[in-house]
Design an enzyme around this catalytic site. Sequence first.
Site, PDB file in Angstrom:
ATOM      1  N   CYS A 144      43.037  26.605  33.444  1.00 13.88           N
ATOM      2  CA  CYS A 144      43.328  27.960  32.963  1.00 13.88           C
ATOM      3  C   CYS A 144      42.479  28.992  33.703  1.00 13.88           C
ATOM      4  CB  CYS A 144      43.063  28.072  31.466  1.00 13.88           C
ATOM      5  SG  CYS A 144      44.111  27.038  30.425  1.00 13.88           S
TER       6      CYS A 144
ATOM      7  N   CYS B  98      39.527  25.166  29.010  1.00 12.29           N
ATOM      8  CA  CYS B  98      40.529  24.634  29.943  1.00 12.29           C
ATOM      9  C   CYS B  98      40.202  25.056  31.372  1.00 12.29           C
ATOM     10  CB  CYS B  98      41.908  25.132  29.524  1.00 12.29           C
ATOM     11  SG  CYS B  98      43.209  24.847  30.736  1.00 12.29           S
TER      12      CYS B  98
END
Length: 321
Positions: free
Chosen positions: A82, A79
């Site tokens: 993230c 991700c």
Amino acid sequence: MQPRNMSMSGVVDLAAVKAAGEAKAKAEQARAEAARHGGPAAVPPSALVIDVDEAGFERDVLQRSAEVPVVLDFWAEWCEPCKQLGPLLERLAVEYDGRFLLAKIDVDANQMLMQQFGIQGIPAVFAVVAGQALPLFQGAVPEAQIRETLDQLIHVGEERFGLTGLTVDRDAAGSEAARPVAGPYDALLEAAMSALDAGDLAGAVQAYKNVLADDPEHPEARLGLAQAELLQRVQGMDPQAVRKNAADHPADVEAQIAAADLDLAGGHVQDAFGRLVETVGRTFGDDRNTARLRLLELFEVIGPEDPRVIAARQALARVLF
């Protein structure tokens, strides 16, 4: 999603995750016990950011949430947002000096928690206060908004539940920095390689585990262990029988896992990954989780930076979300 107002009308009961009331009671008992012994011990700054899994959720989140608001950061290696949000939250956890605890949850390894929180995309950030969950925000939002949300969270914790946070031992920061790196592990790693050369896979596995027992993130030992365990699993397999079984029983998760192991051991990396991604995509519940966890193990065999692993992680995310 914008940060939500932190009024208690937005509190979501955590009964579906764990027995929140029970956990709160246990935590309050622990606080009372600590008070009888002169109060809770101070923690080093490094203890303000923790990794949490399903097994430790009650202890590390629910029980701790009776003394400090716990912020949950749901993330994954693949991700990209993230990677922006995670370091920011970690920095703020230290800056806020114990007024909240940051718990990082890898969704790839903790699918049950992700499902129980109803998460549709990551990064997703929640808080747990006195055993109750508050949705905070989703996505990499601006730092100013995150600070505002954290301030509201801390206010709720103090005003409604009397949460005073953690006492941080700032002097420990210097001693942590000066702490010598564990190791060296040359002898253990050499023993593992010698065992592999001799065909002693069990010995190699144990040698790598000996390194990881002291340094769980040692990259060479993690890679070596994953490879040795793969070789151990495929040892004695009849390739023709395994492949026929997988072809004849496409819905049999164990048959697909065995074939994927064989694929990877034979150098057919993309075939192995593709097989398990497809298996995850067409299964549910325990079967899906079993296939997903084996796929994550196979990622360890190749290494996280390999383009084939990165592509397979993205494919896995598509079938999961």
